[in-house]
Design an enzyme around this catalytic site. Structure first.
Site, PDB file in Angstrom:
ATOM      1  N   TYR A 146       0.841  -1.209   0.000  1.00 12.45           N
ATOM      2  CA  TYR A 146       0.000   0.000   0.000  1.00 12.45           C
ATOM      3  C   TYR A 146       0.874   1.256   0.000  1.00 12.45           C
ATOM      4  O   TYR A 146       0.703   2.144  -0.837  1.00 12.45           O
ATOM      5  CB  TYR A 146      -0.916  -0.030   1.220  1.00 12.45           C
ATOM      6  CG  TYR A 146      -1.936   1.079   1.257  1.00 12.45           C
ATOM      7  CD1 TYR A 146      -3.033   1.059   0.404  1.00 12.45           C
ATOM      8  CD2 TYR A 146      -1.808   2.149   2.139  1.00 12.45           C
ATOM      9  CE1 TYR A 146      -3.976   2.081   0.435  1.00 12.45           C
ATOM     10  CE2 TYR A 146      -2.740   3.164   2.179  1.00 12.45           C
ATOM     11  CZ  TYR A 146      -3.825   3.128   1.327  1.00 12.45           C
ATOM     12  OH  TYR A 146      -4.767   4.139   1.358  1.00 12.45           O
ATOM     13  N   GLU A 148       4.158   1.757  -0.679  1.00  9.81           N
ATOM     14  CA  GLU A 148       4.970   1.947  -1.889  1.00  9.81           C
ATOM     15  C   GLU A 148       4.074   2.064  -3.113  1.00  9.81           C
ATOM     16  O   GLU A 148       4.420   2.742  -4.079  1.00  9.81           O
ATOM     17  CB  GLU A 148       5.981   0.807  -2.056  1.00  9.81           C
ATOM     18  CG  GLU A 148       7.032   0.751  -0.956  1.00  9.81           C
ATOM     19  CD  GLU A 148       8.019   1.932  -0.967  1.00  9.81           C
ATOM     20  OE1 GLU A 148       7.897   2.831  -1.825  1.00  9.81           O
ATOM     21  OE2 GLU A 148       8.901   1.947  -0.103  1.00  9.81           O
ATOM     22  N   TYR A 205      -4.224  -2.597  20.199  1.00  9.40           N
ATOM     23  CA  TYR A 205      -3.027  -3.258  19.677  1.00  9.40           C
ATOM     24  C   TYR A 205      -1.803  -2.565  20.295  1.00  9.40           C
ATOM     25  O   TYR A 205      -1.748  -1.333  20.335  1.00  9.40           O
ATOM     26  CB  TYR A 205      -2.958  -3.161  18.150  1.00  9.40           C
ATOM     27  CG  TYR A 205      -4.126  -3.836  17.437  1.00  9.40           C
ATOM     28  CD1 TYR A 205      -4.958  -4.755  18.095  1.00  9.40           C
ATOM     29  CD2 TYR A 205      -4.395  -3.574  16.093  1.00  9.40           C
ATOM     30  CE1 TYR A 205      -6.019  -5.362  17.429  1.00  9.40           C
ATOM     31  CE2 TYR A 205      -5.455  -4.182  15.432  1.00  9.40           C
ATOM     32  CZ  TYR A 205      -6.268  -5.068  16.109  1.00  9.40           C
ATOM     33  OH  TYR A 205      -7.317  -5.659  15.451  1.00  9.40           O
ATOM     34  N   ASP A 207       0.322  -1.139  23.269  1.00  9.61           N
ATOM     35  CA  ASP A 207      -0.165  -0.548  24.535  1.00  9.61           C
ATOM     36  C   ASP A 207      -1.158   0.583  24.278  1.00  9.61           C
ATOM     37  O   ASP A 207      -1.580   1.271  25.208  1.00  9.61           O
ATOM     38  CB  ASP A 207       1.011  -0.067  25.405  1.00  9.61           C
ATOM     39  CG  ASP A 207       1.824   1.033  24.717  1.00  9.61           C
ATOM     40  OD1 ASP A 207       1.444   1.463  23.610  1.00  9.61           O
ATOM     41  OD2 ASP A 207       2.847   1.457  25.289  1.00  9.61           O
ATOM     42  N   GLY A 208      -1.527   0.776  23.011  1.00 11.41           N
ATOM     43  CA  GLY A 208      -2.523   1.803  22.660  1.00 11.41           C
ATOM     44  C   GLY A 208      -1.958   3.217  22.696  1.00 11.41           C
ATOM     45  O   GLY A 208      -2.709   4.191  22.642  1.00 11.41           O
TER      46      GLY A 208
HETATM   47  N1  UDP Z   1      -5.840  -0.515  16.199  1.00  6.49           N
HETATM   48  C1  UDP Z   1      -6.106  -0.978  17.477  1.00  6.49           C
HETATM   49  N2  UDP Z   1      -7.172  -1.833  17.623  1.00  6.49           N
HETATM   50  C2  UDP Z   1      -7.971  -2.221  16.597  1.00  6.49           C
HETATM   51  C3  UDP Z   1      -7.697  -1.743  15.294  1.00  6.49           C
HETATM   52  C4  UDP Z   1      -6.604  -0.888  15.123  1.00  6.49           C
HETATM   53  O1  UDP Z   1      -5.418  -0.636  18.448  1.00  6.49           O
HETATM   54  O2  UDP Z   1      -8.927  -2.986  16.828  1.00  6.49           O
HETATM   55  C5  UDP Z   1      -4.715   0.419  16.002  1.00  6.49           C
HETATM   56  C6  UDP Z   1      -3.711   0.004  14.922  1.00  6.49           C
HETATM   57  O3  UDP Z   1      -2.717  -0.843  15.476  1.00  6.49           O
HETATM   58  C7  UDP Z   1      -3.152   1.362  14.502  1.00  6.49           C
HETATM   59  C8  UDP Z   1      -4.338   2.330  14.691  1.00  6.49           C
HETATM   60  O4  UDP Z   1      -5.237   1.655  15.551  1.00  6.49           O
HETATM   61  O5  UDP Z   1      -2.098   1.760  15.334  1.00  6.49           O
HETATM   62  C9  UDP Z   1      -5.033   2.705  13.403  1.00  6.49           C
HETATM   63  O6  UDP Z   1      -5.302   1.524  12.694  1.00  6.49           O
HETATM   64  P1  UDP Z   1      -6.146   1.486  11.344  1.00  6.49           P
HETATM   65  O7  UDP Z   1      -6.130   0.079  10.870  1.00  6.49           O
HETATM   66  O8  UDP Z   1      -7.476   2.132  11.566  1.00  6.49           O
HETATM   67  O9  UDP Z   1      -5.379   2.441  10.318  1.00  6.49           O
HETATM   68  P2  UDP Z   1      -3.845   2.800  10.003  1.00  6.49           P
HETATM   69  O10 UDP Z   1      -3.714   4.222  10.390  1.00  6.49           O
HETATM   70  O11 UDP Z   1      -2.932   1.918  10.823  1.00  6.49           O
HETATM   71  O12 UDP Z   1      -3.705   2.540   8.533  1.00  6.49           O
END
Ligand code: UDP
Length: 309
Positions: A146, A148, A205, A207-208
């Site tokens: 995605y 690249e 995902y 530690d948030g």
């Molecule tokens: N994330 C999370 N729990 C979820 C889904 C996503 O903590 O159930 C996190 C993910 O690891 C990332 C952020 O939320 O750090 C945004 O993820 P998303 O897939 O919405 O978009 P990205 O910005 O990563 O393309």
């Protein structure tokens, strides 16, 4: 009245754009192969005499027998879970698909805008990210197809402009949310809202503590439309600079809904960026644009949508 082709018109952003441009009294040709989108998203457009739907994969050349004033290139799976399922397909969409749309723009003398992404900044070493930052992207990771892919799409856009004088525009879209998002696309806003609505635990995902900056769909549409109406050919960030952690997003959603859902922690996906925050001075200056919708206001509208689908 303009004739506007929207590639990826059944997706989250595309379908909202179809509705908006029809309301603004344009003819809209929606092109989509429904790989990561739903025909239901455009059901309110189907009866409009100014609307045409074409089921087509942009990896194949596209022939249209009428004039086209503008093309919006939004055709690509955008959720990490979905674009990673078939990475070669994601790459082809961004390279071959982008070339096919640029060829169409060249033949029709249409303006064309690319939905690029904050992902081209990869794991950013500067914050906020200005358009001049060249990014820090892994070329061989799970997000590379995605990241690249969108980078080569930007290059194709600039080279079609330089070589053939195609009227190109490039918008770098930061995390966007709102109605017509797919409930099961695996993204953070939809995951958290669905989990809350189902009284399930909220999956953080890592530690948030990773950050994102969330913009509401209507703000994005205003920005892209202003961009295609402008003469600006270089990449421009469109996003909301209100940067928060993923854990804060979960807490805000709990507060809005009064939910009793608890957090559970899951492993952080590979190459998950630690931060994202758009520098939007350029959009303010060139487009006189800045986001208007407060996070809570936009989230309430999104919750209402997801409750009913
Ligand atoms: N994330 C999370 N729990 C979820 C889904 C996503 O903590 O159930 C996190 C993910 O690891 C990332 C952020 O939320 O750090 C945004 O993820 P998303 O897939 O919405 O978009 P990205 O910005 O990563 O393309």
């Amino acid at each position: 009245m303009k004739t506007i082709l929207i590639a990826g018109g059944c997706g989250f952003i595309g379908s909202n754009l179809c509705i908006r441009l029809l309301n603004d009294n344009n003819k809209v040709i929606c092109v989509d192969n429904l790989y990561s989108s739903k025909i239901e998203n455009i059901k309110t457009c189907m009866d409009n005499e100014n609307f045409t739907f074409i089921n087509h994969n942009i990896i194949e050349p596209l022939y249209i027998d009428k004039g086209i004033d503008e093309i919006y290139h939004l055709a690509c799976p955008a959720s990490p879970q979905i674009y990673q399922k078939d990475p070669i397909y994601t790459l082809k969409t961004n390279f071959v698909g982008t070339m096919n749309l640029l060829e169409l723009a060249r033949i029709k003398s249409s303006k064309i805008v690319l939905a690029s992404t904050s992902e081209i900044y990869g794991e950013p070493q500067v914050s906020p990210q200005p358009e001049t930052y060249r990014g820090n992207v892994n070329t061989i990771g799970i997000r590379s197809c995605y990241d690249e892919g969108k980078r080569i799409a930007e290059t194709l856009f600039m080279d079609y402009h330089k070589q053939y004088n195609v009227q190109t525009r490039i918008v770098r879209i930061f995390n966007t949310y709102g109605p017509n998002m797919d409930k099961y696309d695996g993204r953070v806003v939809t995951n958290f809202i669905s989990q809350i609505l189902n009284n399930e635990s909220i999956t953080l995902y890592g530690d948030g503590s990773q950050t994102r900056s969330f913009q509401y769909i209507d703000d994005l549409l205003d920005g892209i439309i202003k961009l295609i109406d402008s003469e600006y050919i270089y990449p421009i960030n469109i996003g909301n600079p209100n940067e928060i952690t993923v854990k804060q997003l979960a807490s805000i959603l709990i507060e809005i809904t009064g939910s009793n859902s608890k957090f559970i922690y899951k492993p952080l996906p590979l190459d998950d960026p630690t931060n994202r925050n758009p520098e939007i001075q350029l959009a303010k200056k060139i487009l006189n644009w800045e986001p208007q919708v407060e996070l809570k206001t936009g989230l309430i509208k999104t919750i209402q949508y997801l409750q009913n689908c």
